[in-house]
Design a protein around this motif. Sequence first.
Motif, PDB file in Angstrom:
ATOM      1  N   THR A 227       0.804  -1.222   0.000  1.00 43.37           N
ATOM      2  CA  THR A 227       0.000   0.000   0.000  1.00 43.37           C
ATOM      3  C   THR A 227       0.837   1.272   0.000  1.00 43.37           C
ATOM      4  OG1 THR A 227      -0.219  -0.153   2.413  1.00 43.37           O
ATOM      5  CG2 THR A 227      -1.994  -1.095   1.088  1.00 43.37           C
ATOM      6  N   ASP A 228       2.079   1.201   0.459  1.00 46.38           N
ATOM      7  CA  ASP A 228       2.964   2.359   0.367  1.00 46.38           C
ATOM      8  C   ASP A 228       3.185   2.673  -1.124  1.00 46.38           C
ATOM      9  OD1 ASP A 228       5.272   4.153   1.610  1.00 46.38           O
ATOM     10  OD2 ASP A 228       6.134   3.086  -0.103  1.00 46.38           O
ATOM     11  N   PRO A 229       2.980   3.916  -1.546  1.00 51.09           N
ATOM     12  CA  PRO A 229       3.071   4.221  -2.984  1.00 51.09           C
ATOM     13  C   PRO A 229       4.422   3.861  -3.600  1.00 51.09           C
ATOM     14  CG  PRO A 229       2.017   6.037  -1.812  1.00 51.09           C
ATOM     15  CD  PRO A 229       2.533   5.090  -0.755  1.00 51.09           C
ATOM     16  N   GLY A 230       5.500   4.101  -2.869  1.00 49.36           N
ATOM     17  CA  GLY A 230       6.819   3.836  -3.423  1.00 49.36           C
ATOM     18  C   GLY A 230       7.092   2.356  -3.625  1.00 49.36           C
ATOM     19  N   THR A 231       6.915   1.561  -2.573  1.00 52.54           N
ATOM     20  CA  THR A 231       7.211   0.134  -2.694  1.00 52.54           C
ATOM     21  C   THR A 231       6.180  -0.575  -3.574  1.00 52.54           C
ATOM     22  OG1 THR A 231       6.109  -0.201  -0.558  1.00 52.54           O
ATOM     23  CG2 THR A 231       8.531  -0.098  -0.567  1.00 52.54           C
ATOM     24  N   ARG A 232       4.951  -0.103  -3.550  1.00 49.13           N
ATOM     25  CA  ARG A 232       3.954  -0.702  -4.460  1.00 49.13           C
ATOM     26  C   ARG A 232       4.366  -0.499  -5.918  1.00 49.13           C
ATOM     27  NH1 ARG A 232      -1.913  -1.924  -4.190  1.00 49.13           N
ATOM     28  NH2 ARG A 232      -2.676  -2.015  -6.339  1.00 49.13           N
ATOM     29  N   SER A 233       4.879   0.681  -6.243  1.00 46.95           N
ATOM     30  CA  SER A 233       5.272   0.956  -7.630  1.00 46.95           C
ATOM     31  C   SER A 233       6.471   0.099  -8.037  1.00 46.95           C
ATOM     32  CB  SER A 233       5.580   2.443  -7.824  1.00 46.95           C
ATOM     33  OG  SER A 233       6.754   2.818  -7.120  1.00 46.95           O
ATOM     34  N   VAL A 234       7.390  -0.143  -7.101  1.00 50.09           N
ATOM     35  CA  VAL A 234       8.530  -1.009  -7.410  1.00 50.09           C
ATOM     36  C   VAL A 234       8.050  -2.444  -7.643  1.00 50.09           C
ATOM     37  CG1 VAL A 234      10.701  -1.988  -6.548  1.00 50.09           C
ATOM     38  CG2 VAL A 234      10.176   0.419  -6.145  1.00 50.09           C
TER      39      VAL A 234
END
Length: 324
Positions: A227-234
């Motif tokens: 759910t964290d935008p950064g780790t989700r995008s990775v």
Amino acid sequence: MKICIFGAGAIGGYMGAKLAAVGADVSLVARGPHLAALQSKGLTLIEEGKATTLKVRATDDARTLGPQDYVILTLKAHSVPAVVGQITPLLGDDSTLVSGVNGVPWWYFHRLGGPLEGTRLQSVDPGNAQWDGFGPDRVLGCVVYPAAEVSEPGTITHVEGNRFSLGEPSGEKSARALRLSEALTAAGLKAPVRPRLRDEIWVKLWGNLSFNPISALTHATLDVLCTDPGTRSVARAMMVEAQVVAEKLGVTFPIDVDRRIDGGAAVGAHRTSMLQDLLAARPMEIEALVGSVAELGRLTDTPTPTIDTVLALIRLRAKVAAQS
């Protein structure tokens, strides 16, 4: 029917307990305090709050068991090449080796067809130890879904799930696959025989190749990293790259990337197996879950820049951990 479970930890112990409970001729290969407890006290399965203790045949020397009809491997992928010589005494002329190991299996290109037929994957089978030692013709694939843990030596706590999908590398519904499916079903497990097991391998791998290394690098639980935008995008970028690789190999995905990530988030505050291994100072399944996909990218001429970046980071994290 003689069945040996080699590597009877959490998953292997769970399967072994279910088989033993219905009187199957099953033996377990284990080690250390877990083995000592199995031999002295038996195997205890805690399921739905109920504890059942079963007398089982357990050893650390497979040579004492003799050839088996089925040998079910439930080891971590990186552990298998080093113990091929310990497993081969269990294999007779007609024995079936059931590969219940995470990640891309070493036999992936056996009877797949196409230009990569027979390709050997060094990321998961360095030096061709398994291909040459076992031979791919005796392999039956298995995708493991249950979650369980060794709550103390000799005791397995079942968390959820009871499905072990089976499949021939060729996709056929063979007599040996159906026979094992019947035995597992009789033990109260789900064991469908799938014509396209590689599709299931990839759907499970899709999450493992991204969630596992990201969690080990960040120490975040699944709900947070999904759910964290950064780790989700990775994670999403890694999964998109992997999907391109898999589809070039003929795989069909039944769900899309975002639904798969949302499914990971729904699991909740769960530590992935790779994070658990890192925290316990155990080797992590890096090559089977991540390195293998990078290797498949090279074989299919598919760029995997995000996967390659995360792979470099988690390899170094493992190296530093081993030195500390």
